[in-house]
Design a protein around this motif. Structure first.
Motif, PDB file in Angstrom:
ATOM      1  N   ALA A   1       0.822  -1.212   0.000  1.00  0.00           N
ATOM      2  CA  ALA A   1       0.000   0.000   0.000  1.00  0.00           C
ATOM      3  C   ALA A   1       0.853   1.258   0.000  1.00  0.00           C
ATOM      4  CB  ALA A   1      -0.943   0.003   1.198  1.00  0.00           C
TER       5      ALA A   1
ATOM      6  N   ARG B   1       2.132   6.432  -5.649  1.00  0.00           N
ATOM      7  CA  ARG B   1       1.641   6.686  -7.010  1.00  0.00           C
ATOM      8  C   ARG B   1       0.259   7.340  -6.995  1.00  0.00           C
ATOM      9  NH1 ARG B   1       5.019   4.258 -10.522  1.00  0.00           N
ATOM     10  NH2 ARG B   1       6.202   2.399  -9.853  1.00  0.00           N
ATOM     11  N   GLY B   2      -0.379   7.353  -5.830  1.00  0.00           N
ATOM     12  CA  GLY B   2      -1.726   7.898  -5.716  1.00  0.00           C
ATOM     13  C   GLY B   2      -1.766   9.210  -4.967  1.00  0.00           C
TER      14      GLY B   2
ATOM     15  N   ALA C   1       1.515   2.062  -3.442  1.00  0.00           N
ATOM     16  CA  ALA C   1       0.284   2.590  -4.040  1.00  0.00           C
ATOM     17  C   ALA C   1       0.053   4.036  -3.619  1.00  0.00           C
ATOM     18  CB  ALA C   1      -0.912   1.710  -3.658  1.00  0.00           C
ATOM     19  N   TRP C   2       0.312   4.346  -2.358  1.00  0.00           N
ATOM     20  CA  TRP C   2       0.169   5.732  -1.898  1.00  0.00           C
ATOM     21  C   TRP C   2       1.131   6.656  -2.633  1.00  0.00           C
ATOM     22  CZ3 TRP C   2       0.444   4.287   4.033  1.00  0.00           C
ATOM     23  CH2 TRP C   2      -0.743   3.633   4.390  1.00  0.00           C
TER      24      TRP C   2
ATOM     25  N   GLU D   1       8.315  -5.102  -4.057  1.00  0.00           N
ATOM     26  CA  GLU D   1       7.293  -5.080  -3.017  1.00  0.00           C
ATOM     27  C   GLU D   1       7.461  -6.330  -2.161  1.00  0.00           C
ATOM     28  OE1 GLU D   1       3.362  -4.429  -4.455  1.00  0.00           O
ATOM     29  OE2 GLU D   1       3.885  -2.579  -5.509  1.00  0.00           O
TER      30      GLU D   1
END
Length: 224
Positions: free
Chosen positions: A96, A102-103, A99-100, A122
């Motif tokens: 995550a 890239r988000g 993901a954070w 990862e």
């Protein structure tokens, strides 16, 4: 004052939960009541990279392993110091967090994960270290809170004698093991020196000349 907003949560393999929070343009990653990272405080994370890169300056096609993505400050600083021939592998245990990056925190990371020199793993950094021999010119560890971790007891295996032996074996001759910590640890300094490293302890600040005092160990591999 702008209130904090909870953006997301993420389970940590082995137990525990991270929380990503935002207040205006500021981000925070929390574990329980402990703030692990804040987007306003990056001085010591950047120093982890700049001090390490200075130690291996002049090395052709250097390969660096970074354990812990965090908010990307160490990665961005390393990319700024390294040439086009460098390779940087980043290991992040919690998917995550990638993901954070890239988000919601894309502005903080500023595209550094898309740099062609960067490879993202990862998973746990420990297997990457233990499965390689004389591979890396520098290993930078910003994992947990330092040698005296709070996130996961499994992280202690990076900093005990077996973990340090594995790191030494994974480094090329003259390679550097750099470790970030929220505070000093004389026992860890002794373990480094007992494990075949010339260890230097550097005190630094969380935010330039201000903020909390943090510690960085710069441990150079000695001998063959």
């Amino acid at each position: 004052m702008i209130p904090w907003t909870l953006l997301d949560t993420a389970k940590i393999p082995g137990g525990g939960e991270l929380r990503l929070k935002q207040r205006g343009q500021e981000f925070s990653i929390m574990l329980g009541t402990n703030e692990l990272m804040n987007s306003r405080l990056s001085g010591s994370e950047r120093a982890l990279a700049t001090l390490s890169c200075e130690k291996i300056k002049g090395q052709k096609a250097p390969h660096i392993l970074i354990g812990g993505l965090g908010m990307g400050f160490t990665l961005r600083a390393a990319l700024g110091e390294l040439g086009a021939d460098a390779k940087v592998t980043v290991a992040e245990l919690v998917p995550a967090v990638v993901a954070w990056a890239r988000g919601p925190m894309a502005t903080v990371f500023d595209g550094c994960l898309d740099d062609p020199r960067v490879a993202v793993h990862e998973g746990d950094v420990r297997p990457l270290i233990r499965s390689t021999k004389t591979t890396y010119d520098a290993i930078l560890l910003d994992v947990d809170n330092g040698p005296d971790g709070i996130t996961s007891e499994a992280n202690d295996g990076l900093y005990d004698y077996q973990g340090l032996k594995a790191a030494r074996d994974a480094l090329r001759p003259g390679g550097v093991l750099a470790v970030w910590s929220s505070g000093p640890d004389d026992r860890f300094t002794r373990r480094l020196r007992d494990s075949g490293f010339a260890a230097e302890v550097v005190n630094t600040r969380a935010n330039g000349k201000s903020g909390a005092r943090h510690v960085i160990w710069l441990a150079t591999k000695t001998g063959p």
